[in-house]
Design an enzyme around this catalytic site. Structure first.
Site, PDB file in Angstrom:
ATOM      1  N   GLU A  44      81.883 105.485 -28.284  1.00 30.74           N
ATOM      2  CA  GLU A  44      80.547 105.627 -27.708  1.00 30.74           C
ATOM      3  C   GLU A  44      80.559 106.620 -26.544  1.00 30.74           C
ATOM      4  OE1 GLU A  44      77.134 102.623 -25.839  1.00 30.74           O
ATOM      5  OE2 GLU A  44      79.255 102.082 -25.730  1.00 30.74           O
ATOM      6  N   LYS A 117      70.987 102.969 -30.742  1.00 34.35           N
ATOM      7  CA  LYS A 117      71.460 101.651 -30.298  1.00 34.35           C
ATOM      8  C   LYS A 117      70.284 100.698 -30.087  1.00 34.35           C
ATOM      9  CE  LYS A 117      74.620  99.772 -26.778  1.00 34.35           C
ATOM     10  NZ  LYS A 117      75.531 100.176 -25.678  1.00 34.35           N
ATOM     11  N   CYS A 155      78.335  99.534 -29.805  1.00 39.30           N
ATOM     12  CA  CYS A 155      78.796  98.706 -28.683  1.00 39.30           C
ATOM     13  C   CYS A 155      78.106  97.343 -28.582  1.00 39.30           C
ATOM     14  CB  CYS A 155      78.684  99.490 -27.384  1.00 39.30           C
ATOM     15  SG  CYS A 155      79.740  98.830 -26.053  1.00 39.30           S
TER      16      CYS A 155
END
Length: 296
Positions: A44, A117, A155
């Site tokens: 990331e 995300k 993540c």
């Protein structure tokens, strides 16, 4: 019948200078390509240091359009390596709308798709809500590539079984989590171990519950807090790849930059689901509560 792909993850340190970070990435991609990589996964926000430790308006200057310089770099690297590459950018979508975005480039350098995300944390040292708008509501869509359908998330998404399940139900053939997670160096060693083991354990659970390989690639190294209000973050590495039953195919340590590599047989999902038929036995008539924030 085997359908094998060679998978490499790049666990690296990062710099506040994009040119330095991307040159480090390029050298690791070159090493993976020499080992006949089919898929290369980066961590990331690999083009810079983890700037979310503080809330600074000037950090928005790091953001790029989805076809900006970092994307062009990744496209060229995918074509040169003849491999699918999963990379990451701080995306400027429009004035005031910024995303933490994973980009997927196919072997020919074309953009196969992207993922914004969905789950955005807001914790000391991880002030991501200041910088990132969550992805759109239909965000959990596998990305079709020449090597298969990739269930790419980012993540904090890795802690949520719902995203992994939706990706699996939509035909993802593997789950991929570019990551930037680390310890507060003031935590005890026991607490650090608990946090790292939980991170590994929850993702292995997604692998087992969906009979899919998981590729989780984290950054490594210490990054100081620019505000000097904390001791910074020690990114804990431990990038790993699992098979369809959660078994480790590769596991890195907590401190070294390295390649994490494994050969994955994508057809093993079919074999495993015949033995462990979770999808057959799901009680889809009884899960209505999952769309509620909380059930009193």
């Amino acid at each position: 019948m085997s359908r094998n792909i060679r998978v490499f993850g790049i666990q690296q340190t990062c710099s506040s200078d994009k040119a330095v970070s991307l040159e480090t990435t390029r050298s690791w991609i070159e090493k993976a390509a020499k080992q006949n990589a089919d898929l290369i996964v980066l961590q990331e926000l690999h083009a810079t240091d983890y700037f979310c430790q503080t809330q600074e308006p000037n950090k928005f200057d790091l953001a790029e359009p989805i076809d900006g310089p970092t994307a062009q770099f990744l496209s060229a690297q995918a074509k040169q390596a003849n491999a699918v590459i999963v990379g990451s950018i701080f995306e400027r979508r429009a004035a005031g709308i910024y995303h933490n975005t994973a980009l997927v480039f196919d072997r020919d350098g074309s953009l196969a798709g992207f993922y914004r995300k969905m789950h955005i944390p807001d914790d000391p040292g991880f002030y991501e809500k200041y910088y990132f708008t969550p992805g759109d509501m239909d965000g959990f869509k596998p990305i079709q590539t020449s090597i298969g359908k990739l269930g790419v998330m980012v993540c904090w998404d890795q802690w949520y079984p719902e995203g992994a399940r939706i990706m699996a139900l939509k035909g993802a053939e593997m789950l991929i989590y570019p990551t930037a997670i680390g310890w507060d160096s003031d935590d005890t060693s026991d607490e650090q171990t608990r946090q790292k083991d939980a991170w590994i354990g929850v993702q292995r659970g997604h692998s087992i519950a969906n009979n899919l390989p998981v590729i989780a690639i984290n950054r490594v190294g210490h990054e100081a807090d620019p505000s000097n209000q904390s001791s910074g973050i020690d990114f804990w590495g431990h990038s790993f790849i699992t098979g369809q039953q959660g078994e480790f195919l590769a596991l890195a340590d907590h401190q070294d930059a390295c390649l994490v590599e494994a050969t994955i047989n994508l057809n093993k999902t079919e074999q495993t689901r015949r033995i462990w038929p979770y999808f057959r036995d799901r009680r889809i008539d009884a899960y209505n509560g999952l769309q509620s924030r909380y059930l009193d």
